[in-house]
Design a protein around this motif. Structure first.
Motif, PDB file in Angstrom:
ATOM      1  N   ILE A 126      -3.997   0.429  12.429  1.00  0.00           N
ATOM      2  CA  ILE A 126      -3.989   1.329  11.329  1.00  0.00           C
ATOM      3  C   ILE A 126      -3.964   0.741   9.895  1.00  0.00           C
ATOM      4  N   ARG A 127      -4.647   1.105   9.027  1.00  0.00           N
ATOM      5  CA  ARG A 127      -4.952   0.511   7.647  1.00  0.00           C
ATOM      6  C   ARG A 127      -3.895   1.333   6.897  1.00  0.00           C
ATOM      7  N   VAL A 128      -2.934   0.559   6.175  1.00  0.00           N
ATOM      8  CA  VAL A 128      -1.934   1.021   5.422  1.00  0.00           C
ATOM      9  C   VAL A 128      -2.079   0.570   4.322  1.00  0.00           C
ATOM     10  N   ILE A 129      -1.609   1.278   3.152  1.00  0.00           N
ATOM     11  CA  ILE A 129      -1.394   1.100   1.691  1.00  0.00           C
ATOM     12  C   ILE A 129      -0.051   1.375   1.434  1.00  0.00           C
ATOM     13  N   LEU A 130       0.582   0.465   0.761  1.00  0.00           N
ATOM     14  CA  LEU A 130       2.212   0.563   0.214  1.00  0.00           C
ATOM     15  C   LEU A 130       2.299   0.731  -1.078  1.00  0.00           C
ATOM     16  N   ALA A 131       3.174   1.703  -1.574  1.00  0.00           N
ATOM     17  CA  ALA A 131       3.422   1.653  -2.853  1.00  0.00           C
ATOM     18  C   ALA A 131       4.742   1.927  -3.163  1.00  0.00           C
ATOM     19  N   ASP A 132       5.482   0.972  -3.986  1.00  0.00           N
ATOM     20  CA  ASP A 132       6.919   1.070  -4.344  1.00  0.00           C
ATOM     21  C   ASP A 132       7.031   0.375  -5.733  1.00  0.00           C
ATOM     22  N   ASN A 178       2.738   1.385  -8.878  1.00  0.00           N
ATOM     23  CA  ASN A 178       2.876   2.689  -9.721  1.00  0.00           C
ATOM     24  C   ASN A 178       1.704   3.647  -9.293  1.00  0.00           C
ATOM     25  N   SER A 179       1.546   4.770  -9.847  1.00  0.00           N
ATOM     26  CA  SER A 179       0.374   5.498  -9.442  1.00  0.00           C
ATOM     27  C   SER A 179      -0.954   5.120  -9.929  1.00  0.00           C
ATOM     28  N   THR A 180      -1.054   4.430 -11.012  1.00  0.00           N
ATOM     29  CA  THR A 180      -2.127   4.240 -11.794  1.00  0.00           C
ATOM     30  C   THR A 180      -2.635   3.100 -10.726  1.00  0.00           C
ATOM     31  N   GLU A 181      -1.960   2.157 -10.118  1.00  0.00           N
ATOM     32  CA  GLU A 181      -2.542   0.978  -9.308  1.00  0.00           C
ATOM     33  C   GLU A 181      -2.668   1.770  -7.905  1.00  0.00           C
ATOM     34  N   LEU A 182      -1.840   2.703  -7.350  1.00  0.00           N
ATOM     35  CA  LEU A 182      -2.024   3.392  -6.254  1.00  0.00           C
ATOM     36  C   LEU A 182      -3.368   4.180  -6.183  1.00  0.00           C
TER      37      LEU A 182
END
Length: 239
Positions: free
Chosen positions: A15-21, A48-52
């Motif tokens: 499962i390919r996951v992106i993590l944002a915090d 942050n949402s820009t990077e996400l």
């Protein structure tokens, strides 16, 4: 008690996951947890949402694990951000990670269709079954979130099919919580007082909030106002 659709019985592919915090130590801790699981591959992290959004545009991703409150960024956070992601990237599943224990927030997430929510007050290991559950169309609440879910009156107001605040409703809530009156918001946004009052009422109904003080607290807890504006324990006047 946590709920998910027989995750342990499923044959999971990678499962390919992106993590944002927005907390670096949280990112490090979760990265470590995921590194121990052969079925999860972390393909990127964002603060942050820009990077996400940039990551979602450039990386193949199956599951997004995202903090609820990330005030910095061009795309906001919370319900508005998740709504944007669901519209723009409909194939990506979302696990919400949050330190909030506000039933209104949890209720709004569930009503938006978020089926996997993990509290930061619970062990980070809960993210692993949550990722597997959401990937396979299941449901998972960590213990703290499950207690909140069980306490919610799902028959109260706010049962409409659209429980996500519109951009205008979010704007009104943010300005109200920052200390502006309904009249001042109307003048600031070049709308009528009646329109502003209606948008505020609709926002409260969608969130299952009945008192203005709770709407004020909701905005504070969700980063809708800056720290410099958190100077009062009372909501602004509606006059």
């Amino acid at each position: 008690m946590s709920y998910f659709n027989d995750v342990n019985d499923m044959v999971a592919s990678e499962i390919r996951v992106i993590l944002a915090d927005d907390h670096p130590m949280m990112l490090i801790g979760i990265e470590h947890e995921f590194a121990e699981v052969s079925t999860i591959r972390l393909v990127g992290t964002a603060r942050n949402s820009t990077e996400l959004i940039a990551l979602l545009n450039s990386k193949q991703c199956d599951v997004l694990v995202s903090d609820y409150a990330m005030p910095a960024g061009d795309y906001g956070d919370g319900l508005a951000l998740f709504s944007l992601i669901r519209r723009r990237y409909p194939d990506i599943k979302i696990v919400v990670l949050t330190m909030l224990d506000n039933p209104a927030v949890v209720r709004a997430l569930v009503m938006q269709g978020v089926t996997c929510i993990v509290s930061k007050s619970d062990a980070a290991t809960h993210l692993i079954p949550a990722v597997h559950a959401v990937h396979h169309g299941g449901k998972y609440y960590s213990p703290t979130i499950n207690e909140i879910v069980q306490s919610i009156d799902w028959n109260r107001r706010g049962r409409g099919s659209s429980n996500v605040l519109s951009q205008r409703e979010s704007e009104v809530v943010r300005l109200f919580a920052s200390g502006l009156t309904v009249n001042e918001i109307a003048e600031h946004l070049s709308r009528s007082k009646k329109t502003i009052s209606t948008q505020k009422s609709k926002a409260m109904e969608k969130l299952g909030i009945e008192r203005e003080i709770d709407l004020f607290r909701y905005a504070l807890e969700n980063g809708m106002v800056t720290s410099s504006q958190k100077n009062s324990d009372s909501p602004p006047s509606t006059e």
